[in-house]
Motif scaffolding. Sequence first.
Motif, short mmCIF file in Angstrom:
data_model
loop_
_atom_site.label_atom_id
_atom_site.label_comp_id
_atom_site.label_asym_id
_atom_site.label_seq_id
_atom_site.Cartn_x
_atom_site.Cartn_y
_atom_site.Cartn_z
N SER A 472 0.10 -1.40 2.87
CA SER A 472 1.40 -1.58 2.95
C SER A 472 2.16 -0.51 1.95
CB SER A 472 1.82 -2.84 2.64
OG SER A 472 1.75 -3.33 1.37
N PRO A 473 3.36 -0.04 2.35
CA PRO A 473 3.96 0.86 1.16
C PRO A 473 4.08 0.25 -0.06
CG PRO A 473 5.20 0.57 3.46
CD PRO A 473 4.09 -0.29 3.45
N GLU A 474 4.07 -1.07 -0.14
CA GLU A 474 4.13 -1.64 -1.46
C GLU A 474 3.13 -1.34 -2.52
OE1 GLU A 474 7.09 -3.30 1.23
OE2 GLU A 474 5.08 -3.29 1.56
N ILE A 475 1.96 -1.60 -1.77
CA ILE A 475 0.60 -1.45 -2.50
C ILE A 475 0.20 -0.06 -2.50
CG2 ILE A 475 -1.76 -2.07 -2.69
CD1 ILE A 475 -0.76 -4.88 -1.86
N ASP A 476 0.08 0.63 -1.24
CA ASP A 476 -0.30 1.80 -1.22
C ASP A 476 -1.89 2.08 -1.63
OD1 ASP A 476 -0.60 4.75 -0.57
OD2 ASP A 476 0.30 5.41 -2.44
N GLY A 659 8.42 -11.86 -6.06
CA GLY A 659 7.84 -10.83 -5.15
C GLY A 659 6.94 -11.62 -4.07
N PRO A 660 6.63 -10.73 -3.17
CA PRO A 660 5.64 -11.25 -1.82
C PRO A 660 4.40 -11.87 -2.48
CG PRO A 660 5.88 -8.73 -2.07
CD PRO A 660 6.72 -9.19 -3.01
N GLY A 662 1.05 -11.51 -2.27
CA GLY A 662 0.03 -10.27 -1.77
C GLY A 662 -1.37 -11.13 -1.42
N SER A 666 0.31 -13.08 -6.81
CA SER A 666 1.52 -13.12 -6.39
C SER A 666 2.51 -12.66 -7.43
CB SER A 666 2.20 -14.71 -6.03
OG SER A 666 1.66 -14.97 -4.94
N SER A 667 3.51 -11.88 -7.31
CA SER A 667 4.30 -11.13 -8.34
C SER A 667 5.44 -11.90 -8.66
CB SER A 667 4.55 -9.77 -7.84
OG SER A 667 5.49 -9.69 -6.71
N HIS A 669 9.06 -11.16 -11.25
CA HIS A 669 9.60 -10.40 -11.99
C HIS A 669 10.85 -11.02 -12.86
CE1 HIS A 669 12.59 -6.46 -11.83
NE2 HIS A 669 12.16 -6.51 -12.95
N ASP A 710 1.69 -10.05 -12.20
CA ASP A 710 1.01 -10.58 -11.12
C ASP A 710 0.06 -11.67 -11.38
OD1 ASP A 710 1.94 -8.47 -9.60
OD2 ASP A 710 0.36 -7.25 -9.55
#
Length: 742
Positions: A472-476, A659-660, A662, A666-667, A669, A710
């Motif tokens: 995904s773009p979030e992790i790349d 955050g999402p 994963g 799970s993140s 913030h 995380d």
Amino acid sequence: MATAVPGSAAARELSDLTDEAVLALAGAAPSHARPPFAVFALGGYGARRLLPGSDIDLLIVSEGNARDLEPLVRTLLYPLWDTGVDVGHQVRTRAGQVRAVSADLTVATAFLTARFIGGDERLAHRVVADAFKRLRRDRRRLLDEIGARARTGSPYLLAPDLKEGAGGQRDIDELVWRAALEAGVPLTNVPVDTALEEAQDTITAARWRLHLHRPTARNLMGVADAEAAGIDAEAVQRALAAVQHILLATRDAVRRTKRSTAEDPPAPLGLADLVSAAREGARVLPSVERAVYAGGLDHAVPGFSALMTLRRPGLSHRYTVGAHSLHTLVSLFNGDQAHAGDALPGDAFEALVVAALTHDIGKREPGPDHAERGAAEAGSAAGRLGLAPDPCRIVETLVREHLLLGEVATSRDLTDEDVVLEVAARIGRRDLVEPLFLLTAADMTATGPDVWTPWRRSLVVELARKTEAALSPEIDGTGIVSMAHACRDEAARLALAEGASRAVLSFIETAPLRYLARRTPGHVLRDGRLVQSLSGPGVFGEVALDVRAGDAPDTWLLDIATRDRPGLFAAIAGAVAVSGLDTLAAEAFTSHRGVGLDMFVVAPSTGAPVDASTWHALERHLSDALSGRAGLESLLEGRRRHYRPRPVPDATPCKVTLGPCGPFSSSVHVRTHDRIGLLHDLASAIQCAGLDIRRAVVTTRSGVADDVFDLTDAMGSPPQRDVLETVLVPLLAAAADNGSGR
């Protein structure tokens, strides 16, 4: 039998020798009051196809009564039984035999290869004439019953039944029966059919060798038995396929004759045909097999027809290369994958279909790495089938990586993020994960019934889900792996250039990918030396510390290595705070060997100078905190009382953002006004919630702390969102508002 050259000639010779024995025994029977009789060999014995372990089927026909024939039967059969030979026999009158061939298909087919051995020849001729007169009368019905005969298995099985299985002896028998019914006389083979004669010889030779090698499994050509018995298994596979398609063509011709229709010439298979076969599933497999065997795909995949009989036995595989590929094609959307392809874009769907067909094309040549070998050829085949360049490249990727998900899912630790990131990097595109999963499922389904089990499916599903998230773009994930590999390669080069120890090189080789992606090669090399200074993997409480000046004035970089444990990050953050240092930035990682690697950027929290005594104090506080000695909390509380928070005109309220969830963590913030001991309090709150910090990225700018954690639960899995909302968020908010001191 042991010295004979296996094949049709040996079977005929054994039949002839058996004839001599039967004749001799029949001649030895008492002749007084014995009515005229005729002895026939039936079935395979009648066709002169006797094998070392074959049964002997005899028919005795006489116009006398059964009691008068008892001496003959005893004299003929008892000696054969005494030798251990299985003898099947019937004793009938001429009229009784006529009735039997009309009433029983098995009796009729056995008599279609009947051969007179001895006795009254004129009686034998009358028996044959009368029986075939009845058979000719019943010909249409008999042909229909023969055509409806159940055929089991496949000629493409790697462990075929050479007698009863498709393409085996019973199929040859059917062709002989049909010819005999057409000719109106008993036959031992189909006249003037060289291909069938060659196939018969090959199958007979293989069965002969099996009978000698393993009498208990004398018709099943298992992979190991074929090799041990010296059978040319490739030739047998070709013979089975030849018989199969000769028989099917013969049956088709009969149906066309009934319908008065002409034979349609075979047409090449196109992309639309393959897509249709994939959607239709196993019910169209027989027709697809016939078309492919006849060369229907050779225009797109040169030589694919030859793959239909190419053997590459592997663990759990059931079919030849070509047949397995077709089974994979028709298994794409079966069972719980019935509608899985509906969401795929058209190009990806067509690419998946072509990849399923060609995924094992690299097995033309024996040896490992067939997936890599076949990728380019599969892409070329896709082009010939009409796919555009991008779908052709998708085909190449799917074929090259078609073993990836299955192998990794069943052999690696799927909780290890690096494993998934490496898989993601090999696939490269998020939109290819689903097609690759479908190909994996179909390939395993086609391989064997014990391969695509619920357990294995669950593992592959887990890996596919995590891989999709990693791309995904979030992790790349691809970017992480690319940067990590580049950093690792350069760090290893630097280490070798300076003659670093094996321990340092091992650290570089096994360091986590995310860690490597966020470090310079020089930093990795320094961390390697730091980890090396620990005793083995590090004992609890032992700390290795490296300090150097930071990039900005009055800042320092701290690298800390110690044995990982719950609450480690909170303990380090607290030790930093009580040593008179503010944390400006921090990152935390854990190596595969259980060593925590924490990097802090610090500055003095008071006007006191930073010198060697500061670092000695930090080492002492770290050692006390990590060894479990009390004092850290009271020291922090003292600093909070002594150093009151600086007033901030627009104090930032605490904001906790989830955050999402994963695939691995799970993140969370946290953004709030900075203070002494804040990072320790936040990390302690996370520990109190029963969670573990997998990674942390901490920054402080203009008095505002901006921290991302995380997190995993006690089992190493991502915590559920409701747990974070109901348990962790209140604890973090309370810790942030605690009032005095970071």
